[in-house]
Design an enzyme around this catalytic site. Sequence first.
Site, PDB file in Angstrom:
ATOM      1  N   ASN A  11       0.862  -1.184   0.000  1.00 46.40           N
ATOM      2  CA  ASN A  11       0.000   0.000   0.000  1.00 46.40           C
ATOM      3  C   ASN A  11       0.897   1.232   0.000  1.00 46.40           C
ATOM      4  O   ASN A  11       1.486   1.570   1.018  1.00 46.40           O
ATOM      5  CB  ASN A  11      -0.906  -0.026   1.249  1.00 46.40           C
ATOM      6  CG  ASN A  11      -1.761   1.223   1.371  1.00 46.40           C
ATOM      7  OD1 ASN A  11      -1.824   2.037   0.453  1.00 46.40           O
ATOM      8  ND2 ASN A  11      -2.425   1.369   2.505  1.00 46.40           N
ATOM      9  N   LYS A  13       0.086   4.241  -0.231  1.00 41.57           N
ATOM     10  CA  LYS A  13      -0.553   5.420   0.366  1.00 41.57           C
ATOM     11  C   LYS A  13      -0.339   6.625  -0.568  1.00 41.57           C
ATOM     12  O   LYS A  13      -0.311   6.445  -1.785  1.00 41.57           O
ATOM     13  CB  LYS A  13      -0.039   5.656   1.790  1.00 41.57           C
ATOM     14  CG  LYS A  13      -0.176   4.382   2.634  1.00 41.57           C
ATOM     15  CD  LYS A  13       0.026   4.585   4.095  1.00 41.57           C
ATOM     16  CE  LYS A  13      -0.126   3.255   4.824  1.00 41.57           C
ATOM     17  NZ  LYS A  13      -0.037   3.386   6.274  1.00 41.57           N
ATOM     18  N   GLU A 105      -6.770   4.898   7.903  1.00 42.92           N
ATOM     19  CA  GLU A 105      -6.532   6.322   7.613  1.00 42.92           C
ATOM     20  C   GLU A 105      -7.754   6.952   6.959  1.00 42.92           C
ATOM     21  O   GLU A 105      -8.006   8.147   7.133  1.00 42.92           O
ATOM     22  CB  GLU A 105      -5.275   6.468   6.735  1.00 42.92           C
ATOM     23  CG  GLU A 105      -4.017   6.186   7.554  1.00 42.92           C
ATOM     24  CD  GLU A 105      -2.847   5.613   6.776  1.00 42.92           C
ATOM     25  OE1 GLU A 105      -2.838   5.687   5.532  1.00 42.92           O
ATOM     26  OE2 GLU A 105      -1.926   5.067   7.424  1.00 42.92           O
ATOM     27  N   GLU A 175      -5.245  -4.643  10.576  1.00 43.73           N
ATOM     28  CA  GLU A 175      -4.184  -3.671  10.813  1.00 43.73           C
ATOM     29  C   GLU A 175      -4.455  -2.927  12.115  1.00 43.73           C
ATOM     30  O   GLU A 175      -5.226  -1.959  12.130  1.00 43.73           O
ATOM     31  CB  GLU A 175      -4.139  -2.650   9.671  1.00 43.73           C
ATOM     32  CG  GLU A 175      -3.837  -3.253   8.320  1.00 43.73           C
ATOM     33  CD  GLU A 175      -3.265  -2.214   7.356  1.00 43.73           C
ATOM     34  OE1 GLU A 175      -2.223  -2.498   6.772  1.00 43.73           O
ATOM     35  OE2 GLU A 175      -3.848  -1.129   7.209  1.00 43.73           O
TER      36      GLU A 175
HETATM   37  P1  13P Z   1       3.286   0.473   7.669  1.00 44.33           P
HETATM   38  O1  13P Z   1       3.757  -0.816   7.049  1.00 44.33           O
HETATM   39  O2  13P Z   1       4.030   1.670   7.136  1.00 44.33           O
HETATM   40  O3  13P Z   1       3.208   0.390   9.151  1.00 44.33           O
HETATM   41  O4  13P Z   1       1.774   0.690   7.137  1.00 44.33           O
HETATM   42  C1  13P Z   1       0.860  -0.338   7.296  1.00 44.33           C
HETATM   43  C2  13P Z   1      -0.360   0.008   6.529  1.00 44.33           C
HETATM   44  O5  13P Z   1      -1.127   0.868   6.935  1.00 44.33           O
HETATM   45  C3  13P Z   1      -0.599  -0.694   5.267  1.00 44.33           C
HETATM   46  O6  13P Z   1      -1.874  -0.448   4.780  1.00 44.33           O
END
Ligand code: 13P
Length: 260
Positions: A11, A13, A105, A175
């Site tokens: 991901n 983001k 998020e 998560e």
């Molecule tokens: P991180 O691996 O940066 O902790 O993020 C996890 C996440 O939110 C994946 O969707």
Amino acid sequence: MSKRIPMMAGNWKMNMDHVQATQLVQKLDWTLKDGKHDFGVVEVVVLPPFTDLRTVQTMVEGDKLDIRYGAQDISVYDDGAYTGEISGPMLSKLGCSYVVIGHSERREYHQESDELLNKKVEAAYRNGLTPILCCGEGLEIRKAGHQVAHTVAQIEADLKGIPAEQAASIVIAYEPIWAIGTGEVATPEDAQEVCAAIRAKLAELYSAELADGVRILYGGSVKSDNVVGIMAKEDVDGALVGGASLKAEEFAKICMFTTA
Ligand code: 13P
């Protein structure tokens, strides 16, 4: 004996423009091929921002890459006067296999409710996309020991009215919010506890057979040096990786965890 094929999904983001996306996907592909990665053994998925999807589609289709891709969100509507939204038909036309729904998020910063997410799950299936449905608790809930109840309630609400034929293909990502981007990884036992409870909820909502086939990923500070322990757990079928998926070599190592 389960036939679940592990999935490693990156991901991205709100990182990487479409030029950077080209470099990252190319490097990821080379690195995996260099390491003789068997894409049939561990599925590799990237989830770039919307603006990168056309570029990723061109590379994957043009060079016949075994990497799959998807979007990070979807509108509940298929078309119309919804400024700024991206629809399911647009994503399927771009060759997306997956769409992330309900990332913490989005739940937190965009006030996405379970009711809305349920409509997004419907929109994904209506358009031939497989949801990667995210769930997980914040720190207060974890401290109170209510992580299982909280997370399975999210899943139940988000899947309301979704028929078994559709739910059979869903991917769920557990998560815990306190472990996202913090370096604070849940222990393999923490991940297993909630992933097993999610599977039990799916068995209750649908059937044991359906639950046995659904892939449940863990997400939250997954790196190449902790992935093996997490993947050793019975009910963890892969990882949703944030930060570590932005570095081709690191993400490739995560994908090749079976050879570590
Ligand atoms: P991180 O691996 O940066 O902790 O993020 C996890 C996440 O939110 C994946 O969707």
